[in-house]
Design an enzyme around this catalytic site. Structure first.
Site, PDB file in Angstrom:
ATOM      1  N   SER A 228       4.245   7.711  -3.299  1.00 26.80           N
ATOM      2  CA  SER A 228       3.201   8.343  -3.857  1.00 26.80           C
ATOM      3  C   SER A 228       1.747   8.142  -3.047  1.00 26.80           C
ATOM      4  CB  SER A 228       2.976   8.112  -5.103  1.00 26.80           C
ATOM      5  OG  SER A 228       2.355   6.990  -5.495  1.00 26.80           O
ATOM      6  N   ASP A 229       0.809   8.936  -3.133  1.00 26.71           N
ATOM      7  CA  ASP A 229      -0.613   8.475  -2.940  1.00 26.71           C
ATOM      8  C   ASP A 229      -1.138   7.861  -3.885  1.00 26.71           C
ATOM      9  OD1 ASP A 229      -3.327   8.487  -1.833  1.00 26.71           O
ATOM     10  OD2 ASP A 229      -3.431  10.495  -1.545  1.00 26.71           O
ATOM     11  N   TRP A 230      -2.263   6.902  -3.770  1.00 33.23           N
ATOM     12  CA  TRP A 230      -2.398   5.836  -4.868  1.00 33.23           C
ATOM     13  C   TRP A 230      -2.984   6.809  -6.233  1.00 33.23           C
ATOM     14  CZ3 TRP A 230       0.000   4.027  -0.951  1.00 33.23           C
ATOM     15  CH2 TRP A 230      -0.067   3.002  -0.799  1.00 33.23           C
ATOM     16  N   GLY A 231      -2.036   6.314  -6.927  1.00 36.01           N
ATOM     17  CA  GLY A 231      -2.624   7.268  -8.468  1.00 36.01           C
ATOM     18  C   GLY A 231      -1.750   8.539  -8.421  1.00 36.01           C
ATOM     19  N   GLY A 232      -0.952   8.954  -7.341  1.00 36.75           N
ATOM     20  CA  GLY A 232      -0.408  10.372  -7.235  1.00 36.75           C
ATOM     21  C   GLY A 232       0.980  10.514  -8.045  1.00 36.75           C
TER      22      GLY A 232
END
Length: 802
Positions: A228-232
């Site tokens: 995932s993108d960071w926090g995604g």
């Protein structure tokens, strides 16, 4: 499974923990069971490995690393060999720094010039973007380091990027927004891929089975891991279910417990979890065995200079004012000549090993510098003293080198642009200097499209984009003729931003970003609509001239003769475009399907061959759910840019199916995109166009952005939103984006459970949201209860040593 022996030794708790990170940048490890940790680091044009505490936004210092030109810059080289060479250098430097995965390259399509992150992306064309990315990936991975192309997919704006829903029809999605990733995966053999923050047609990218299973793994044969993108990560369980492997950054026990509960309650089959663990371990174990490389920082710097030099675009050269003759009396004017703008802002910000500045290095070139002046403030404020000084210096010179461009606040992760103009104080300086001399050469620094309608006031216009730590010398190499410019634009420069079809609703401020323009992105629109532009896609001048002759169209490609008809050596980027006039589908009149960069000595000729491939004649058929070839006679065009076709031939291709989509799409057929109705777009989309379903005054939801607290029922929430906006305005006035604040501004409430290292879980977020929606005591009670339950769970997992 490849790693059945290891997996059989793992408990459910241990397998669940592997699906989330150990820290901001590291994966979870179990050394006693043969599972190491690997380190992921931001790129994509340098290695941003942080010292001390890590964060995704570059708030803490990173170790020095070579800052290469950004993707938007390198794409202008059109040189796959160069991109692979830079990738090899990046991979070696990553290896030296103990980085196993480079989070890049970025290859989102430049749907609109105002996207604040366009400097990180290659092109408006998916074929070119894919080819550039694949070359970069091959280079990075040649050192035993994994590349991680991003952000997959249809990620086209920064505003509300973590909750915005990209509404795009399937044909456009496959032809425009995934083709670049397809090339990166198939030709680059990427070992990992990062999902985008946004939704795609109602489903978050990180939990989209159509994207991650049907397309990525089954159709393309991807065998790496998805992060995932960071926090995604929205729903961690759905992510694992549908093909995502790694939720980053660490969510502590929060994500782990979600997986455990899902398996225990029958929401997630443990067999699927085992598959994800197996797929992740395949890459982790391979990367952990790679021996560290060593690099020479000076050679890295020289390569950065070479890459920048090959990417510079000469846009105007009236009266052949360039290259500058020996001993030319020049005035060096512009803040960027003193403190260069050489990279973008955000998670890609690199701490360079060294930094060349034009004012310092110009002494090494055969020019007579009669004076220097900054001319303007870096932020857009007037300074009469600087302006007057610059005018006085300009009067003493034969030629003015005027360094202009966009400041840091204009291009940043987390912030879309409001316009495409240069700062007003720079335009005022240009106006005043052009009154005292007609020999002005504008040198541009920017990572994306600028309004260049002022170019009638300069004789020379050279664009270096964001050229990395050695860009100053690279530019002087071109200005003085040490190197013949060979860069060509990888994006269209319109006459006005309103001419771009997607600008009517960009960036989308509501829940939905409607991709109403369909396939008509960039030059595909301008060429098909016969709409005038300032500088077309693929445009770039040289200090020499080239002629194209003797086109031969074969079944597997085209041959032609390219000749350097000028007096100096140089490289030309020949471009292959394909079109079909008799199509029963709506199509762009020209599509890039190949290119070749060719170096020629004066008077030299070479036969050039550009091969056709599986993407040359294809379109995506929504009835057969596959790429097909339409029967007909295709125009085969060779050009020096998309608007200047020099050779043209034909080739008939048999169709692969007679089952063609029949849609009533008059606006698309007539390229009247600005008048597309909801009803017509719905026919293209295959379902009704979603309507905005949140209104000011109604209760906020888990995936609403924190910025929407400005309309919350709680006065406390409104106060927090007001403070956030005030702080952002202050940062903007200072000219430096506050990335932490920007992240918070666009972050949805549910991300509080994804970006706090496991301190907050989703039940606590729901309690906080109840408070925001005006029910303080009820929400406080929910939050406290959820906190206590979480603490008990944490103690239980700690006792199990997982």
């Amino acid at each position: 499974m490849k790693h059945q022996t290891i997996i059989s030794q793992l408990t459910l708790e241990e397998k669940a923990s592997l699906m989330s990170g150990k820290s901001v940048w590291e994966t979870k490890d179990y050394p006693e069971k043969g599972i190491p940790s690997i380190f992921l680091s931001d790129g994509p044009h340098g290695i941003r490995k942080q010292e001390g505490a890590g964060d995704h936004l570059g708030l803490n210092a990173s170790v020095p690393a070579t800052c290469f030109p950004t993707a938007a810059t390198l794409a202008n080289s059109w040189d796959e060999a160069l991109l692979e060479e830079v990738g090899t250098a990046l991979g070696a430097e990553a290896s030296q720094l103990g980085v196993h995965v480079v989070l890049g390259p970025g290859l989102n399509i430049k749907r609109n010039p105002m996207c604040g992150r366009n400097f990180e992306y290659y092109s408006e064309d998916p074929y070119q973007a894919g080819k550039m990315a694949a070359a970069m990936i091959r280079g990075i991975q040649s050192n035993g380091v994994a590349a991680c192309p991003k952000h997959f997919a249809a990620n086209s704006q920064e505003l509300k990027r973590m909750s915005s829903d990209s509404i795009v029809d399937e044909r456009t999605f496959r032809e425009i927004y995934t083709t670049g990733f397809e090339i990166a995966v198939k030709e680059g053999k990427a070992k990992s891929i990062m999902t985008a923050y946004n939704k795609i047609n109602g489903t978050y990218a990180n939990e989209d089975g159509h994207l991650l299973r049907d397309i990525l793994r089954e159709e393309w044969g991807f065998d790496g891991f998805v992060v995932s993108d960071w926090g995604g990560s929205n729903d961690h369980v759905l992510g694992v279910q549908n093909g995502s492997h790694l939720e980053m950054p660490s969510t502590g026990t929060v994500g782990q417990k979600e997986i455990i509960n899902a398996v225990n309650f029958g929401q997630l089959d443990e067999v699927i979890l085992d598959e994800r663990v197996d797929e992740l371990l395949t890459v982790v174990l391979e990367l952990s065995k790679t021996s560290k490389k060593s690099v020479n920082t000076e050679r890295q710097h020289q390569l950065s200079q070479k890459a920048a030099r090959n990417s510079i675009v000469l846009l105007k050269n009236e009266d052949r004012i360039l290259p500058l003759a020996s001993k030319t009396k020049v005035a060096l004017i512009g803040e960027f000549a003193f403190e260069p703008r050489y990279q973008g802002a955000g998670s890609s910000f690199i701490n360079p090993t060294q930094l060349d500045k034009t004012v310092d290095v110009i002494k090494d070139y055969d020019l007579d510098v009669v004076g220097t002046a900054k001319g303007y403030e870096r932020t857009d404020v007037d300074n009469q003293a600087l302006l007057t000084e610059a005018i006085d210096v300009a009067k003493t010179a034969d030629v003015v080198l005027l360094y202009l461009g966009l400041d840091e606040i204009s291009e940043s992760e987390g912030l879309d642009r409001r316009h495409i103009s240069l700062p007003k104080n720079q335009l005022r300086l240009l106006d005043e200097i052009s009154k005292v001399t007609n020999k002005v050469i504008a040198v541009l620094s920017a990572g994306s499209v600028i309004d260049l309608n002022w170019d009638d006031r300069v004789k020379g216009l050279v664009h270096g984009y964001l050229s990395g730590q050695a860009g100053a010398r690279a530019m002087l190499d071109v200005l003085t003729g040490k190197y013949n410019p060979s860069g060509k634009l990888s994006e269209t420069y319109p006459l006005a931003i309103i001419d771009v079809p997607s600008s009517a609703d960009y960036p989308a401020e509501g829940d939905y970003s409607i991709y109403r323009e369909g396939l008509y992105v960039g030059y595909r629109y301008f060429e098909t609509a016969k709409s005038l532009v300032k500088y077309p896609y693929g445009f770039g001048l040289s200090y020499t001239d080239f002629s194209y002759n003797d086109l031969i169209v074969e079944e597997n490609g085209v041959r032609f003769t390219l000749t350097n008809t000028g007096s100096v050596a140089g490289s030309e980027v020949a471009q292959l475009y394909v079109g079909i006039d008799t199509s029963k589908l709506y199509r762009a009149s020209k599509e890039l399907k190949g290119f070749a960069k060719v170096y020629l000595e004066p008077g030299e000729s070479k036969e050039v061959f550009i091969a056709f491939d599986d993407k040359t004649f294809r379109y995506y058929n929504t009835l057969t759910s596959s790429f097909e070839v339409e029967a007909g006679t295709y125009r085969i065009m060779i050009g020096t840019n998309v608007s200047k076709i020099t050779l043209q031939g034909q080739l008939y291709k048999e169709g692969t199916t007679a089952n063609l989509p029949e849609l009533d799409l008059p606006s698309y057929a007539e390229v009247d995109i600005l008048t597309v109705s909801d009803a017509e777009f719905a026919r293209l989309l295959g379902r009704p166009v979603p309507k905005e379903n949140w209104q000011k005054g109604q209760e906020l939801r888990l995936n609403d952005a924190l910025s929407q607290m400005a309309y919350a029922k709680s006065w406390l929430a409104r106060a927090v939103a007001s403070i956030l906006r005030i702080l952002l305005n202050r940062a903007e006035k200072k000219g430096k984006p506050d990335l932490n604040l920007l992240f918070l501004y666009n972050m949805p409430f549910r991300a509080l459970a994804k970006m706090t290292g496991g301190t907050i879980n989703m039940a606590m977020v729901e309690g906080i949201l109840t408070i925001v929606n005006g029910h303080f005591f009820r929400g406080l009670g929910q939050t406290v209860k959820a906190f206590r339950q979480k603490r008990q769970t944490d103690k239980s997992l700690v006792a199990k040593k997982v």
